[in-house]
Design a protein around this motif. Sequence first.
Motif, PDB file in Angstrom:
ATOM      1  N   ARG A 140      19.363 -44.270  23.205  1.00 53.42           N
ATOM      2  CA  ARG A 140      20.628 -44.429  23.528  1.00 53.42           C
ATOM      3  C   ARG A 140      21.579 -45.205  22.478  1.00 53.42           C
ATOM      4  N   TYR A 149      23.342 -39.792  24.093  1.00 56.25           N
ATOM      5  CA  TYR A 149      21.935 -39.704  24.104  1.00 56.25           C
ATOM      6  C   TYR A 149      21.177 -38.858  23.159  1.00 56.25           C
ATOM      7  N   ASP A 170      25.945 -39.123  26.491  1.00 57.31           N
ATOM      8  CA  ASP A 170      24.914 -39.838  27.708  1.00 57.31           C
ATOM      9  C   ASP A 170      25.152 -38.974  29.046  1.00 57.31           C
ATOM     10  N   ARG A 171      26.323 -38.803  29.599  1.00 56.29           N
ATOM     11  CA  ARG A 171      26.712 -38.213  30.952  1.00 56.29           C
ATOM     12  C   ARG A 171      25.938 -36.736  30.844  1.00 56.29           C
ATOM     13  N   ASN A 172      25.501 -36.175  29.924  1.00 55.92           N
ATOM     14  CA  ASN A 172      25.124 -34.708  30.036  1.00 55.92           C
ATOM     15  C   ASN A 172      23.357 -34.867  29.479  1.00 55.92           C
TER      16      ASN A 172
END
Length: 192
Positions: A140, A149, A170-172
Amino acid sequence: MEYYDEKILEMRREKERKKYTTLETGIYVGDELITFQQMVLPDIHISIYLPERFVPMPEIVKNAKYPSRNAPDYLFTSLDSMVNFGFSRLPVAVEDGDIKAMARQFRNALCNVNPAIKIKNRLDDGVTSQGNELCRFDFRGYALDGQSYNRMYLIRLRRAVLHGIFNCPDRNAEDWKDIVELCFMTVEEKET
């Protein structure tokens, strides 16, 4: 009070999603069905399945997102440029079993260059569908778009190593992790 029509609609959506779980049929990411096609990277004689709607990253976007001179040779991106696959052919030959040591060196170099990134300690290794040895690791980091990510692949070819990267917000990450693995497993070296 429960609404049965909403439950029925959700069950129908879930049944529909189960039909689309491979690169051949397409895979849902959120509510969007992503379809795939085999792409050929001509100068490096590699083919890989990637999302059909991904396009080569425009040079102006590439320069902003990857300001380093060491940006991947080939970058394919979603239309919003938030999800990216990148590839470079490293002109080195490695012996059986050496790809993991090379991945360890890449991982250590990333830590030295940017201590702010969080690297997963474990190196995962495996074999592509064509039988090429590979090693990968996740990390990350931070990009212009926020926290990202990233997954890095090193794949041993006959006379070189394919360096592959994937990144998304990162949320995906959970939506894409399995898809990325499926895509990189399709890497094939074409005869020259």
